[in-house]
Design a protein around this motif. Structure first.
Motif, short mmCIF file in Angstrom:
data_model
loop_
_atom_site.label_atom_id
_atom_site.label_comp_id
_atom_site.label_asym_id
_atom_site.label_seq_id
_atom_site.Cartn_x
_atom_site.Cartn_y
_atom_site.Cartn_z
N PRO A 1 0.85 -1.21 0.00
CA PRO A 1 0.00 0.00 0.00
C PRO A 1 0.88 1.25 0.00
CG PRO A 1 -0.03 -1.08 2.15
CD PRO A 1 0.65 -2.02 1.21
N ARG A 2 0.53 2.22 -0.83
CA ARG A 2 1.35 3.42 -1.01
C ARG A 2 0.52 4.66 -0.74
NH1 ARG A 2 5.57 2.28 -4.71
NH2 ARG A 2 6.25 4.43 -4.36
N THR A 3 1.18 5.72 -0.31
CA THR A 3 0.55 7.02 -0.20
C THR A 3 0.69 7.75 -1.53
OG1 THR A 3 2.59 8.01 0.64
CG2 THR A 3 1.01 7.18 2.26
N SER A 4 -0.19 8.66 -1.80
CA SER A 4 -0.21 9.33 -3.11
C SER A 4 0.87 10.39 -3.24
CB SER A 4 -1.59 9.96 -3.36
OG SER A 4 -1.91 10.87 -2.32
N THR A 5 1.26 11.01 -2.12
CA THR A 5 2.26 12.08 -2.16
C THR A 5 3.21 11.93 -0.98
OG1 THR A 5 0.84 13.58 -0.90
CG2 THR A 5 0.72 13.71 -3.32
N LEU B 1 9.32 9.11 2.95
CA LEU B 1 10.09 9.37 1.74
C LEU B 1 9.79 8.37 0.64
CD1 LEU B 1 13.63 10.30 3.13
CD2 LEU B 1 11.91 11.84 2.20
N LEU B 2 9.53 7.11 1.01
CA LEU B 2 9.28 6.05 0.03
C LEU B 2 7.80 5.80 -0.19
CD1 LEU B 2 12.05 3.57 1.23
CD2 LEU B 2 12.11 5.01 -0.80
N GLN B 3 6.95 6.64 0.41
CA GLN B 3 5.49 6.54 0.25
C GLN B 3 4.96 5.17 0.66
OE1 GLN B 3 5.95 8.61 -3.94
NE2 GLN B 3 3.79 8.69 -3.35
N PHE B 4 5.57 4.63 1.70
CA PHE B 4 5.16 3.33 2.24
C PHE B 4 4.04 3.57 3.24
CE2 PHE B 4 5.77 -0.30 5.18
CZ PHE B 4 5.65 -1.34 4.27
N ALA B 5 2.86 3.04 2.97
CA ALA B 5 1.67 3.43 3.72
C ALA B 5 1.45 2.65 5.00
CB ALA B 5 0.43 3.30 2.83
N ASP B 6 2.01 1.44 5.12
CA ASP B 6 1.80 0.64 6.33
C ASP B 6 2.85 1.02 7.37
OD1 ASP B 6 1.30 -1.21 8.27
OD2 ASP B 6 1.00 -2.88 6.89
N ARG B 7 2.44 1.76 8.38
CA ARG B 7 3.38 2.27 9.38
C ARG B 7 3.30 1.49 10.70
NH1 ARG B 7 4.19 7.57 7.16
NH2 ARG B 7 3.93 7.25 4.94
N MET B 8 2.80 0.27 10.67
CA MET B 8 2.70 -0.53 11.89
C MET B 8 4.06 -1.18 12.18
SD MET B 8 0.80 -1.47 14.43
CE MET B 8 -0.89 -1.12 13.95
#
Length: 464
Positions: A229-233, A312-319
């Motif tokens: 899963p990625r963030t858009s920005t 920085l890498l738009q990595f959306a899973d921060r668990m």
């Protein structure tokens, strides 16, 4: 409680998936599952009552720094901060950069193109004609893979010994070595599993792409997936905030070690006889600053450093961690403290051992605990330059005893009991290592160590 519940925020992020509430973020996740979610503290700090705790810590550390500054001006007329400890433990950074670059290049292109060659030639008509040939071919590449892992273990250690790298420089190389080992193994295992499910005539494109693998090497996870899963920005203010906090925390940790730990360590070199009174006093003197170091290290690395790279890498899973501070059993603590490594151990060690041991969970768990203790001890051996099985005894034996003695305990009394062991560990473990260093040091090294700590000792006494 009603006021707190009303302030529970939702995760206001640029995720492509569904927005999750804080309640979903806190609930136990499935191992190896990746969904868009914030780190737990990111959401908790949006609650004013929880944020006040962080602000109280910040205020306390500001007072600690002001205390040192005021004492310096009163006694010396200037700032008298010492950096002998930093110069002693950090050095030869050009060697560190060179070794890290070679390790990363070998893990990036060597492993990927080796996997590509194995996949490509395995599907040729000559190889696929008989299963016996396939088995022999796979064994050859398995041998090459094992030799590569052995090289990745041995060569960096040899460079550390050859160049006599100081403590922190050695620790950086070993930490990166272990990270790359787990990353490489995850990539190879996941692709081998994927290829084993495919038909012989399948296309070569079924191997993961190079850009997917390179992205995986730097994102804060050890479980390989073709997509995450990625963030858009990229929110640059969040990234700068995380790395800025990390830098400040490094300074605070250094201050705690230099001005609160080092004077105690200096006494280990100064005394001629180790008495019970000295041992008890030294351990209790190390407990409070040791606990603060643990808290700052956890927050700096698992929250600030990981979230900074994830942004920085738009990595959306921060668990990257769970609510370990609420743990009531040793098993819950090890699952919650370091989610990243726990997931890797569960997927690639525990599950395999459970299959080998015919479903014996306790035996598999014991092996995982021992393996984790061995790698922690390996980290200390190479970094310090000597063998002293303190972590194996402490985490391997005591950790296992706590793991099976308190498997599923509940209640605040157990949380208090187990939280008490954190400062105990923060006092006993560094004291034992200080005694070991003192026992192994020659007279000249003792003089050097005493000189390094004299400034810290004088500063600490003047503060008192």
């Amino acid at each position: 409680m009603s006021e707190v519940k009303e302030e529970m925020p939702t995760i206001n992020r640029r995720h492509s998936g569904t927005v999750h509430s804080l309640k979903i973020s806190i609930k136990r996740r499935r191992t190896g599952e990746f969904i868009a979610r914030n780190s737990m503290l990111t959401d908790l700090f949006q609650v004013s009552h929880i944020k006040c705790v962080r602000n109280a810590f910040a205020a306390g550390f500001i007072i600690m720094i002001l205390r040192h500054m005021v004492n310096d001006f009163l006694h010396y007329g200037r700032l008298n901060w010492t950096f002998e400890l930093l110069s002693l433990t950090v050095g030869k950074l050009h060697i560190v950069v060179l070794v890290w670059t070679l390790m990363t290049l070998s893990a990036s292109f060597g492993v990927y193109y080796g996997s590509y060659m194995w996949t490509h030639h395995r599907r040729s008509d000559g190889i696929n004609s008989r299963n016996v040939v396939i088995g022999s071919y796979d064994m050859i590449w398995l041998t090459i893979y094992i030799c590569y892992l052995a090289g990745l273990m041995v060569i960096p250690c040899w460079q550390i010994i050859y160049h006599q790298l100081p403590l922190v420089s050695s620790a950086i190389i070993i930490a990166e070595q272990l990270r790359l080992l787990m990353k490489v193994h995850s990539f190879v295992r996941e692709n081998v599993r994927k290829m084993s499910k495919q038909t012989i005539s399948a296309s070569d494109q079924q191997l993961s792409h190079l850009h997917q693998y390179l992205y995986f090497l730097f994102v804060p996870t050890l479980i390989y997936r073709d997509t995450y899963p990625r963030t858009s920005t990229i929110e640059w203010n969040v990234a700068w905030k995380m790395f800025g906090q990390f830098l400040l925390l490094l300074i605070l940790v250094y201050q705690l070690i230099a001005y609160y730990w080092m004077p105690v360590f200096a006494q280990c070199f100064a005394v001629n006889e180790i008495t019970l009174e000295f041992v008890i006093t030294a351990i209790f003197d190390l407990m409070l600053p040791g606990t603060l170091i643990i808290i700052l290290t956890f927050y700096g690395f698992f929250h600030c450093w990981m979230n900074g790279f994830a942004e920085l890498l738009q990595f959306a899973d921060r668990m990257f961690y769970e609510d370990w501070w609420n743990f009531t059993s040793a098993a819950t603590f090890w699952r919650s403290w370091n989610v990243i490594v726990h997931d890797w151990l569960y997927v690639y060690v525990y599950k395999d051992l459970t299959t080998i041991f015919s479903g014996s969970r306790n035996l598999s768990t014991a092996c995982v605990v021992i393996l984790s203790a061995i790698f922690h001890e390996y980290f200390m051996i190479v970094s310090l330059g000597f063998l002293s099985p303190i972590l194996i005894a402490w985490f391997g034996l005591f950790g296992m005893a706590f793991r099976f003695a308190f498997p599923q305990t509940k209640g605040s009394q157990w949380n208090i009991l187990l939280l008490t062991f954190i400062p105990i560990c923060a006092g006993i473990i560094p004291f034992l290592y200080a005694l070991e260093v003192s026992a192994r040091s020659s007279p000249s090294e003792r003089e050097s160590f005493s000189k390094m700590t004299s400034t810290s000792s004088k500063q600490s006494k003047s503060d008192l």
